[in-house]
Design a protein around this motif. Structure first.
Motif, PDB file in Angstrom:
ATOM      1  N   GLN A 111      28.604  52.455 -10.625  1.00  0.00           N
ATOM      2  CA  GLN A 111      29.883  53.119 -10.934  1.00  0.00           C
ATOM      3  C   GLN A 111      29.922  54.633 -11.160  1.00  0.00           C
ATOM      4  OE1 GLN A 111      32.814  51.478 -13.544  1.00  0.00           O
ATOM      5  NE2 GLN A 111      34.239  51.514 -12.061  1.00  0.00           N
ATOM      6  N   ARG A 143      33.328  45.770  -1.161  1.00  0.00           N
ATOM      7  CA  ARG A 143      33.581  45.763   0.027  1.00  0.00           C
ATOM      8  C   ARG A 143      32.658  44.756   0.878  1.00  0.00           C
ATOM      9  NH1 ARG A 143      33.096  50.756  -2.269  1.00  0.00           N
ATOM     10  NH2 ARG A 143      34.877  51.699  -2.458  1.00  0.00           N
ATOM     11  N   ARG A 166      34.824  46.072 -10.110  1.00  0.00           N
ATOM     12  CA  ARG A 166      34.245  47.191  -9.050  1.00  0.00           C
ATOM     13  C   ARG A 166      35.067  46.984  -7.868  1.00  0.00           C
ATOM     14  NH1 ARG A 166      29.788  49.932  -9.106  1.00  0.00           N
ATOM     15  NH2 ARG A 166      30.861  51.436  -7.871  1.00  0.00           N
ATOM     16  N   SER A 167      35.023  48.034  -6.842  1.00  0.00           N
ATOM     17  CA  SER A 167      35.501  47.794  -5.613  1.00  0.00           C
ATOM     18  C   SER A 167      34.561  47.378  -4.731  1.00  0.00           C
ATOM     19  CB  SER A 167      36.245  49.308  -5.280  1.00  0.00           C
ATOM     20  OG  SER A 167      37.293  49.786  -5.980  1.00  0.00           O
TER      21      SER A 167
HETATM   22  C1  FMN Z   1      44.719  53.747  -4.134  1.00  0.00           C
HETATM   23  C2  FMN Z   1      43.380  53.374  -3.742  1.00  0.00           C
HETATM   24  C3  FMN Z   1      43.136  52.994  -2.533  1.00  0.00           C
HETATM   25  C4  FMN Z   1      41.901  52.708  -2.142  1.00  0.00           C
HETATM   26  N1  FMN Z   1      41.664  52.559  -0.973  1.00  0.00           N
HETATM   27  C5  FMN Z   1      40.244  52.101  -0.311  1.00  0.00           C
HETATM   28  C6  FMN Z   1      40.020  51.642   0.931  1.00  0.00           C
HETATM   29  O1  FMN Z   1      40.889  51.856   1.758  1.00  0.00           O
HETATM   30  N2  FMN Z   1      38.924  51.322   1.068  1.00  0.00           N
HETATM   31  C7  FMN Z   1      38.005  51.434   0.405  1.00  0.00           C
HETATM   32  O2  FMN Z   1      36.953  50.725   0.548  1.00  0.00           O
HETATM   33  N3  FMN Z   1      38.198  51.715  -1.054  1.00  0.00           N
HETATM   34  C8  FMN Z   1      39.441  51.876  -1.563  1.00  0.00           C
HETATM   35  N4  FMN Z   1      39.677  52.288  -2.740  1.00  0.00           N
HETATM   36  C9  FMN Z   1      38.482  52.075  -3.777  1.00  0.00           C
HETATM   37  C10 FMN Z   1      38.229  53.405  -4.193  1.00  0.00           C
HETATM   38  O3  FMN Z   1      37.222  53.887  -3.486  1.00  0.00           O
HETATM   39  C11 FMN Z   1      37.298  53.074  -5.575  1.00  0.00           C
HETATM   40  O4  FMN Z   1      38.179  52.521  -6.611  1.00  0.00           O
HETATM   41  C12 FMN Z   1      36.540  54.308  -6.234  1.00  0.00           C
HETATM   42  O5  FMN Z   1      35.471  54.642  -5.139  1.00  0.00           O
HETATM   43  C13 FMN Z   1      35.917  54.005  -7.237  1.00  0.00           C
HETATM   44  O6  FMN Z   1      35.036  52.928  -7.435  1.00  0.00           O
HETATM   45  P1  FMN Z   1      35.133  51.555  -8.237  1.00  0.00           P
HETATM   46  O7  FMN Z   1      36.484  51.030  -8.016  1.00  0.00           O
HETATM   47  O8  FMN Z   1      34.130  50.507  -7.952  1.00  0.00           O
HETATM   48  O9  FMN Z   1      35.230  51.939  -9.802  1.00  0.00           O
HETATM   49  C14 FMN Z   1      40.764  52.489  -3.105  1.00  0.00           C
HETATM   50  C15 FMN Z   1      41.182  52.728  -4.556  1.00  0.00           C
HETATM   51  C16 FMN Z   1      42.565  53.195  -4.844  1.00  0.00           C
HETATM   52  C17 FMN Z   1      42.866  52.936  -6.369  1.00  0.00           C
END
Ligand code: FMN
Length: 229
Positions: A217, A14, A11-12
């Motif tokens: 997610q 933070r 997951r992303s």
């Molecule tokens: C190219 C790219 C740039 C992103 N930039 C940011 C960002 O600057 N800050 C952030 O908190 N998340 C960022 N994300 C994460 C996305 O918000 C996240 O992948 C999306 O919300 C889906 O959630 P998950 O990764 O938990 O499945 C980025 C994702 C990608 C692929």
């Protein structure tokens, strides 16, 4: 971790804990990144593992001081550097000449790669040529401009980024890809040439209980995206 479990676990994140990420975890993930498929195997990517505390602080600020960067234990910047072709193409030529590859492959690296990567100032001419030939038979329409070549490198670097993030996930740590940054400041900090593009910054750490994911997610209706034609 089993492959699909790793995909699901990523997951992303933070918000990270203060737990340090062992060096081997990052090294292993960097090795996995370098195994990603990439255009013509020219490997026109760079991974900056920002370790100096001063540089790290500046990078956090360039990442707009967002929580994913601020609370991270480690920060990696993924860069597309098309100019690396000058270093990698001769290596590919040596390799191709030493194995049993069709002659056409060698010609590709000896003639087409230098034309594509080295003669981007002929972009308008190339565009006309490709499109004229394209009237009569299928032909690749690019890359023609330097911007197109950067795009090619960025695609490969993005694939490497995913390898990196999955490899971190498989080792029980978490990541967040970030494009929310001031590219000019990141380039200045890392002394990158104007030919490069910063693809993403990736933060790494142990996910805090709060995670900063705001919930489960979310993915929308599969039919919106998956087309069987
Ligand atoms: C190219 C790219 C740039 C992103 N930039 C940011 C960002 O600057 N800050 C952030 O908190 N998340 C960022 N994300 C994460 C996305 O918000 C996240 O992948 C999306 O919300 C889906 O959630 P998950 O990764 O938990 O499945 C980025 C994702 C990608 C692929």
């Amino acid at each position: 971790m089993e492959f699909f479990d790793t995909i699901k676990a990523r997951r992303s994140i933070r918000k990270y804990t203060a737990k340090a990420v062992p060096e081997e975890v990052i090294e292993k993930a960097l090795d996995a990144a370098l195994l990603a498929p990439n255009s013509s195997n020219l490997q026109t990517w760079e991974f900056y593992w920002v370790r100096s505390p001063e540089k790290k602080q500046k990078l956090i600020e360039a990442c707009l001081s967002q929580s994913a960067a601020r609370t991270a234990q480690e920060l990696i910047v993924v860069v597309a550097n098309p100019a690396l072709w000058k270093k990698t193409n001769p290596e590919m030529i040596k390799f191709i000449a030493s194995v049993k590859a069709p002659k056409l492959v060698l010609t590709y690296y000896q003639k087409l790669v230098p034309m594509t990567y080295g003669l981007s100032f002929l972009a308008p001419l190339k565009w006309i040529l490709f499109n004229a030939i394209g009237l009569f038979r299928p032909i690749t329409r690019g890359p023609v401009s330097f911007r197109d070549i950067q795009e090619v490198s960025m695609k490969s670097a993005a694939l490497a980024s995913e390898n990196f993030m999955l490899a971190i996930s498989a080792q029980g740590f978490a990541t967040c890809p970030m494009e929310g940054f001031d590219e000019r400041r990141v380039k200045k900090l890392l002394k990158l040439s104007c030919m490069t593009r910063v693809v993403m910054a990736i933060s790494v750490g142990e996910a805090d209980e709060k995670r900063g994911t705001w919930g489960p997610q979310v993915r929308f209706n599969r039919e919106w995206f998956v087309k069987k034609v």
